[in-house]
Design a protein around this motif. Structure first.
Motif, PDB file in Angstrom:
ATOM      1  N   LEU A  80     -11.603  11.048 -73.450  1.00 27.06           N
ATOM      2  CA  LEU A  80     -10.145  10.981 -73.324  1.00 27.06           C
ATOM      3  C   LEU A  80      -9.724  10.793 -71.867  1.00 27.06           C
ATOM      4  O   LEU A  80      -8.733  10.120 -71.581  1.00 27.06           O
ATOM      5  N   ALA A  81     -10.499  11.366 -70.958  1.00 28.65           N
ATOM      6  CA  ALA A  81     -10.154  11.261 -69.536  1.00 28.65           C
ATOM      7  C   ALA A  81     -10.307   9.833 -69.012  1.00 28.65           C
ATOM      8  O   ALA A  81      -9.721   9.484 -67.981  1.00 28.65           O
ATOM      9  N   LEU A  82     -11.065   9.001 -69.710  1.00 28.13           N
ATOM     10  CA  LEU A  82     -11.287   7.624 -69.256  1.00 28.13           C
ATOM     11  C   LEU A  82     -10.138   6.690 -69.606  1.00 28.13           C
ATOM     12  O   LEU A  82     -10.009   5.618 -69.014  1.00 28.13           O
ATOM     13  N   VAL A  83      -9.317   7.079 -70.592  1.00 23.95           N
ATOM     14  CA  VAL A  83      -8.254   6.184 -71.068  1.00 23.95           C
ATOM     15  C   VAL A  83      -6.905   6.901 -70.993  1.00 23.95           C
ATOM     16  O   VAL A  83      -6.715   7.934 -71.658  1.00 23.95           O
ATOM     17  N   PRO A  84      -5.946   6.395 -70.223  1.00 21.08           N
ATOM     18  CA  PRO A  84      -4.617   7.023 -70.146  1.00 21.08           C
ATOM     19  C   PRO A  84      -3.903   7.000 -71.496  1.00 21.08           C
ATOM     20  O   PRO A  84      -4.144   6.124 -72.334  1.00 21.08           O
ATOM     21  N   ILE A 112      -9.581  -4.030 -85.265  1.00 24.56           N
ATOM     22  CA  ILE A 112     -10.901  -4.245 -84.682  1.00 24.56           C
ATOM     23  C   ILE A 112     -10.986  -5.566 -83.925  1.00 24.56           C
ATOM     24  O   ILE A 112     -11.844  -5.759 -83.075  1.00 24.56           O
ATOM     25  N   ASN A 113     -10.072  -6.502 -84.257  1.00 22.18           N
ATOM     26  CA  ASN A 113     -10.083  -7.826 -83.626  1.00 22.18           C
ATOM     27  C   ASN A 113      -9.024  -7.994 -82.536  1.00 22.18           C
ATOM     28  O   ASN A 113      -8.701  -9.113 -82.154  1.00 22.18           O
ATOM     29  N   ASP A 114      -8.459  -6.886 -82.059  1.00 23.40           N
ATOM     30  CA  ASP A 114      -7.428  -6.939 -81.022  1.00 23.40           C
ATOM     31  C   ASP A 114      -8.096  -7.192 -79.668  1.00 23.40           C
ATOM     32  O   ASP A 114      -8.466  -6.262 -78.946  1.00 23.40           O
ATOM     33  N   VAL A 115      -8.243  -8.485 -79.340  1.00 23.25           N
ATOM     34  CA  VAL A 115      -8.934  -8.878 -78.106  1.00 23.25           C
ATOM     35  C   VAL A 115      -8.176  -8.387 -76.873  1.00 23.25           C
ATOM     36  O   VAL A 115      -8.775  -7.972 -75.874  1.00 23.25           O
ATOM     37  N   VAL A 116      -6.843  -8.410 -76.935  1.00 28.45           N
ATOM     38  CA  VAL A 116      -6.023  -7.994 -75.792  1.00 28.45           C
ATOM     39  C   VAL A 116      -6.286  -6.525 -75.461  1.00 28.45           C
ATOM     40  O   VAL A 116      -6.463  -6.150 -74.294  1.00 28.45           O
ATOM     41  N   ALA A 117      -6.328  -5.684 -76.505  1.00 31.12           N
ATOM     42  CA  ALA A 117      -6.565  -4.255 -76.300  1.00 31.12           C
ATOM     43  C   ALA A 117      -7.942  -4.003 -75.708  1.00 31.12           C
ATOM     44  O   ALA A 117      -8.106  -3.208 -74.770  1.00 31.12           O
ATOM     45  N   LEU A 118      -8.945  -4.686 -76.253  1.00 26.61           N
ATOM     46  CA  LEU A 118     -10.313  -4.486 -75.758  1.00 26.61           C
ATOM     47  C   LEU A 118     -10.471  -4.995 -74.330  1.00 26.61           C
ATOM     48  O   LEU A 118     -11.169  -4.372 -73.514  1.00 26.61           O
ATOM     49  N   ASP A 119      -9.820  -6.117 -74.005  1.00 29.30           N
ATOM     50  CA  ASP A 119      -9.877  -6.633 -72.632  1.00 29.30           C
ATOM     51  C   ASP A 119      -9.195  -5.674 -71.659  1.00 29.30           C
ATOM     52  O   ASP A 119      -9.677  -5.461 -70.539  1.00 29.30           O
ATOM     53  N   LYS A 120      -8.061  -5.129 -72.067  1.00 32.36           N
ATOM     54  CA  LYS A 120      -7.346  -4.163 -71.235  1.00 32.36           C
ATOM     55  C   LYS A 120      -8.222  -2.934 -70.984  1.00 32.36           C
ATOM     56  O   LYS A 120      -8.284  -2.412 -69.852  1.00 32.36           O
ATOM     57  N   LEU A 121      -8.907  -2.484 -72.041  1.00 37.35           N
ATOM     58  CA  LEU A 121      -9.767  -1.307 -71.916  1.00 37.35           C
ATOM     59  C   LEU A 121     -10.949  -1.593 -70.988  1.00 37.35           C
ATOM     60  O   LEU A 121     -11.295  -0.771 -70.143  1.00 37.35           O
ATOM     61  N   GLY A 123     -10.992  -3.622 -68.567  1.00 35.40           N
ATOM     62  CA  GLY A 123     -10.471  -3.687 -67.209  1.00 35.40           C
ATOM     63  C   GLY A 123     -10.313  -2.312 -66.585  1.00 35.40           C
ATOM     64  O   GLY A 123     -10.371  -2.168 -65.357  1.00 35.40           O
ATOM     65  N   LEU A 124     -10.100  -1.284 -67.416  1.00 34.68           N
ATOM     66  CA  LEU A 124      -9.937   0.081 -66.921  1.00 34.68           C
ATOM     67  C   LEU A 124     -11.263   0.737 -66.581  1.00 34.68           C
ATOM     68  O   LEU A 124     -11.347   1.586 -65.697  1.00 34.68           O
ATOM     69  N   LEU A 125     -12.307   0.353 -67.319  1.00 26.35           N
ATOM     70  CA  LEU A 125     -13.588   1.033 -67.213  1.00 26.35           C
ATOM     71  C   LEU A 125     -14.492   0.368 -66.183  1.00 26.35           C
ATOM     72  O   LEU A 125     -14.286  -0.777 -65.790  1.00 26.35           O
ATOM     73  N   ALA A 126     -15.505   1.093 -65.793  1.00 26.22           N
ATOM     74  CA  ALA A 126     -16.531   0.516 -64.923  1.00 26.22           C
ATOM     75  C   ALA A 126     -17.251  -0.606 -65.670  1.00 26.22           C
ATOM     76  O   ALA A 126     -17.353  -0.584 -66.900  1.00 26.22           O
ATOM     77  N   GLU A 127     -17.755  -1.567 -64.927  1.00 23.31           N
ATOM     78  CA  GLU A 127     -18.339  -2.766 -65.541  1.00 23.31           C
ATOM     79  C   GLU A 127     -19.537  -2.452 -66.419  1.00 23.31           C
ATOM     80  O   GLU A 127     -19.802  -3.154 -67.397  1.00 23.31           O
TER      81      GLU A 127
END
Length: 569
Positions: A80-84, A112-121, A123-127
């Motif tokens: 939970l701490a990784l995602v606002p 499950i196919n929400d590419v925008v959400a997964l891309d945003k996530l 971008g928040l996380l380490a590579e």
């Protein structure tokens, strides 16, 4: 929850094919969709044609993705701490767990196919952090976000909240706004923490002035918390509510079960409440399905032992016994064998007390006192179900032993456990239960005895030159004085214990015509042992010495589990 991106028809047809909705209901939803621009799945739920859980499971099946029931899941504070919270709400996703070893974040997401959400996530996380997705319902995720964000979820934070606030005991049995109660979050945090630390049991032990909480990790109990005694009544009520126990009954033993999703996987807890002079003592047995079934070649057997075990399994009828004290891994070994031989062409049936790990294609039954179904009666009933292979959880009396051998004599392969210290010791134990040598002869395939030893932590184990007395303890000659051995040290990877994980040491005794002849004339244990040794039998201590010389465990750990003094000449 949205429909698959490839179009609306596949979702509707999938739901019709599985009988969840009718064609008329689909037609109404599609007509409504022309008026309201909303995903088909969401409309079907809003119209009351399908439950969100059924829609989630149907969608996950059609897409080949796993789903998760968030009502029975516990989110990891580290995840939970990784995602606002605002990102989680906007993209309808919930962080469930973070595996630091694999560097993997598991999330529940509505689409499950929400590419925008997964891309945003991403971008928040380490590579280097991988993302694993599980499907969940829209409203489930919304409720879970409100439930987890904004509350203290760490054990220390919750305890501070309890110390500075008041506990509403009456609301603990209610399902509304549970997470406003710190005790609810405290129990969830303790269960999640125990699973993450690979505990096999959680002990809640009230004393006169405090509550002791201990985890059993790698077979050893370890105290993790000591709380004020005033915390325990509310905590006990919460556990009993979760396990479906009677919260008003505190003077009689009770048993129950809790099923949760922790770290993105299903975990069951077997709950036992026992009254004591200081209050109810509650023990939870952790049944992690992911770790309960080990591949046959992952049991730690040598190549010779593995070949011998496979030779025993290959015999079409007879009884195979696995012996050892409670907690020696007998059930894990039996499940590994069943998993190895499980196939579509076989009817495998089990009778257990209780069923610990559900397995696909295997018919599993739990013994029940209320239904008057004990092991002996259960085997009688199973024989009418045309089984090929039967697992009897435990041979604990003459009736069960007789039925197990009767099943073996009628052309079935039977597996069971017996409480004896050695493989050879199973023979007199069976005689004591009333099984005659004539019945044993030809119907006993083999006997496996085992113990579990802790493995040295590979990060911090230390090589050293053994003393002469240590070599004698291992049964080695003085010429091996230069042989390096390893001992425990302790580091952050093993929680400063020096050990991490456990492995089995085993002795396997395969029965053949020569052994059958010895049993038929009631030969003593020494004669049976000598005959077995002539055929390559190696004892538990000898298998343990192999593990010490391989650097897997230490002399101290092996001496804790088996008697090595007999090896000193």
């Amino acid at each position: 929850m949205n429909a698959p991106t490839q179009g609306r028809a596949p979702l509707g047809q999938t739901l019709i094919a599985t009988g969840i909705i009718t064609e008329d209901q689909l037609r109404i939803a599609l007509l409504e969709q022309t008026r309201i621009d909303r995903p088909l799945g969401r409309l079907l739920v809003d119209l009351g044609f399908v439950s969100e859980a059924a829609l989630r499971d149907a969608l996950s099946a059609s897409l080949g993705k796993q789903s998760v029931d968030l009502a029975n899941a516990i989110a990891d504070p580290e995840a939970l701490a990784l995602v606002p919270q605002d990102i989680a709400k906007r993209h309808r996703l919930l962080p469930l767990s973070f595996d630091a070893t694999l560097n993997r974040l598991t999330i529940a997401i509505a689409d499950i196919n929400d590419v925008v959400a997964l891309d945003k996530l991403r971008g928040l996380l380490a590579e280097d952090i991988a993302i694993e997705t599980l499907m969940a319902g829209d409203s489930e995720i919304s409720r879970a976000i409100d439930q987890y964000y904004g509350y203290q979820l760490s054990i220390d934070g919750i305890l501070h909240e309890i110390e500075t606030g008041e506990i509403d005991f009456r609301s603990l049995a209610s399902t509304t706004d549970e997470y406003s109660q710190p005790v609810v979050r405290l129990i969830d945090a303790l269960l999640s923490n125990a699973v993450k630390r690979d505990a096999s049991d959680i002990h809640f032990e009230p004393e006169s002035a405090f509550l002791r909480i201990r985890y059993r990790i790698d077979g050893m109990l370890r105290q993790v918390r000591a709380l004020h005694k005033s915390y325990w009544p509310a905590m006990a009520v919460r556990i009993k509510v979760m396990a479906g126990l009677n919260i008003a009954e505190t003077r009689a033993p009770q048993d129950g079960r809790i099923s949760l999703n922790i770290s993105g996987r299903p975990v069951d807890f077997r709950v036992s409440a026992q009254p004591t002079i200081h209050g109810e003592n509650i023990v939870l047995r952790v049944l992690d399905r992911q770790k309960g079934i080990v591949p046959l070649d992952g049991l730690g057997l040598s190549d010779t032992q593995l070949d011998l075990l496979k030779l025993m399994i290959a015999r079409p009828e007879g009884l195979i016994l696995v012996t050892g004290p409670t907690g020696s891994g007998k059930t894990t070994t039996l499940y590994s064998i069943l998993n190895h031989i499980n196939a579509e062409g076989l009817n495998i049936m089990t009778l257990e007390d209780p069923v610990e790990y559900p397995m696909a294609m295997i018919r599993q039954t739990a013994v029940s006192e209320t239904a008057k179904l004990d092991f002996a009666n259960g085997v009688r009933a199973m024989l009418r179900q045309d089984p090929d292979i039967i697992l009897v959880g435990e041979v604990r009396d003459a009736d069960t032993a007789g039925m197990a051998f009767r099943a073996a004599m009628t052309g079935h392969q039977v597996y069971s456990t017996l409480h004896t210290n050695t493989a050879i010791g199973a023979i007199p134990r069976l005689l004591d239960l009333g099984i005659t040598p004539e019945i044993m002869t030809g119907n006993l395939i083999g006997i496996v005895a085992q113990r579990l030893v802790r493995k040295l932590c590979p990060q911090c184990k230390e090589a050293y030159t053994p003393e002469p007395w240590e070599l004698r303890l291992l049964g080695l000659s003085a010429e091996r004085i230069g042989t390096p051995l390893y001992r425990s040290v302790g580091c952050s990877h093993c929680d400063f214990q020096g050990y991490r994980g456990r492995t089995a040491i085993m002795e396997l005794m395969r029965m053949d015509s020569d052994m059958d002849e010895l049993i038929a004339r009631r030969a003593g244990q020494r004669d049976i042992r000598n005959a077995a040794r002539a055929k390559g039998f190696r004892s538990l201590a000898e298998d343990g010495v192999r593990r010490v010389l391989d650097g897997v465990t230490s002399i101290d750990e092996l001496a804790r589990v088996v008697d090595l003094t007999e090896r000193m000449a």
